[in-house]
Structure formats: structure tokens, C-alpha cells
Write a protein that holds these residues in place. Structure first.
Motif, PDB file in Angstrom:
ATOM      1  N   SER A  17       0.829  -1.210   0.000  1.00  0.00           N
ATOM      2  CA  SER A  17       0.000   0.000   0.000  1.00  0.00           C
ATOM      3  C   SER A  17       0.860   1.257   0.000  1.00  0.00           C
ATOM      4  CB  SER A  17      -0.903   0.029   1.250  1.00  0.00           C
ATOM      5  OG  SER A  17      -1.790  -1.062   1.272  1.00  0.00           O
ATOM      6  N   THR A  19       0.110   5.782   0.260  1.00  0.00           N
ATOM      7  CA  THR A  19      -0.848   6.887   0.311  1.00  0.00           C
ATOM      8  C   THR A  19      -0.203   8.122  -0.298  1.00  0.00           C
ATOM      9  OG1 THR A  19      -1.855   6.043   2.342  1.00  0.00           O
ATOM     10  CG2 THR A  19      -2.280   8.334   1.772  1.00  0.00           C
ATOM     11  N   TYR A  79      -6.109  13.097  -0.787  1.00  0.00           N
ATOM     12  CA  TYR A  79      -5.344  11.871  -0.571  1.00  0.00           C
ATOM     13  C   TYR A  79      -5.786  10.793  -1.555  1.00  0.00           C
ATOM     14  CZ  TYR A  79      -4.282  14.021   3.940  1.00  0.00           C
ATOM     15  OH  TYR A  79      -3.870  14.892   4.922  1.00  0.00           O
ATOM     16  N   GLN A  81      -5.443   6.750  -1.234  1.00  0.00           N
ATOM     17  CA  GLN A  81      -5.007   5.534  -0.557  1.00  0.00           C
ATOM     18  C   GLN A  81      -5.010   4.414  -1.580  1.00  0.00           C
ATOM     19  OE1 GLN A  81      -3.950   4.883   2.639  1.00  0.00           O
ATOM     20  NE2 GLN A  81      -3.612   2.775   1.951  1.00  0.00           N
ATOM     21  N   ASP A  83      -4.259   0.475  -2.138  1.00  0.00           N
ATOM     22  CA  ASP A  83      -4.059  -0.831  -1.520  1.00  0.00           C
ATOM     23  C   ASP A  83      -3.987  -1.917  -2.586  1.00  0.00           C
ATOM     24  OD1 ASP A  83      -6.406   0.274   0.943  1.00  0.00           O
ATOM     25  OD2 ASP A  83      -4.220   0.232   1.140  1.00  0.00           O
TER      26      ASP A  83
END
Length: 124
Positions: A17, A19, A79, A81, A83
Motif C-alpha cells: 500500500s 498513500t 489523498y 489511498q 491498496d
């Protein structure tokens, strides 16, 4: 003056992951649609996700369920994110902003007025 500044890129193994962050000038953050694009060298910008000033989001099929866009209204920061990263997610990631009145598909990069300098993501 600088309008959009990305950070957070790096190298990660597949399945990991990251960010990404994009600090935006207040005028853009408040009134524009903001999105994330990625570009692989030699190819056009690919729209990843967009969020409207009202919070409505649209995602590319390739990242649905794996990437999440969000905003911090105190910090004027966007942002992303990311994953379950895949090798095909590698590329330069850009934060971009467009006027709500701009027509055309959200993923069409030519409809965006402001761009950050980009941050590199490498998935191996």
C-alpha cells in the motif's frame, strides 16, 4: 504560484500500500473538481479517480475496490489511498484540478486546468 503539490510516492512490493497526498491552493480545493491521474512513459495520462467539490467520486474500473480518494478540508489536502497494488499500477501520479463547468468525461486529462509536478510510484 504553486497550486498543487503531490507527495507520498515510492517503491513498494506488489500487494502493498501507499498513500499519496496533494496539497492544493485553497481556491482550487474549494471550488474545483480534483482528480488523480497516472502516466506511464510514452503513454497518455490515465484518469484514476475524481472527486467533485460536493464529494461525489468516480473511479476507473482498474482501481475500484483498491484505491480510495479522500479530502481533509482543514489542510486543503487530497489523498489517494492505494491498496493491493499491482505492477501495472506503476507510473507517475499527478494531482489535477478542473473547473466544474468544464465538460467532457472526468477522465479526460485535457479538461483539467491545473496540474501538480507528479510523484513516482513503482510496484515490483
Amino acid at each position: 504560484h504553486v497550486q498543487l503539490v503531490e507527495s507520498g510516492g515510492g517503491s513498494v512490493q506488489a500487494g502493498g500500500s501507499l498513500t499519496l497526498s496533494c496539497v492544493a491552493h485553497e481556491d482550487l480545493y474549494r471550488g474545483y473538481c480534483m482528480g488523480w491521474f497516472r502516466q506511464v512513459k510514452g503513454k497518455e495520462y490515465e484518469g484514476i479517480v475524481v472527486i467533485g467539490s460536493g464529494g461525489r467520486t468516480s473511479y476507473a474500473e482498474s482501481v475500484k475496490g483498491r484505491f480510495t480518494i479522500s479530502k481533509d478540508n482543514v489542510k486543503n489536502t487530497l489523498y489517494l489511498q492505494m491498496d493491493s497494488l499491482k505492477t501495472e499500477d506503476s507510473g507517475m501520479y499527478y494531482c489535477a484540478a478542473r473547473r466544474p463547468a468544464n465538460g467532457g468525461p472526468w477522465s479526460l486529462w485535457t479538461r483539467y486546468d491545473y496540474w501538480g509536478q507528479g510523484t513516482q510510484v513503482t510496484v515490483s
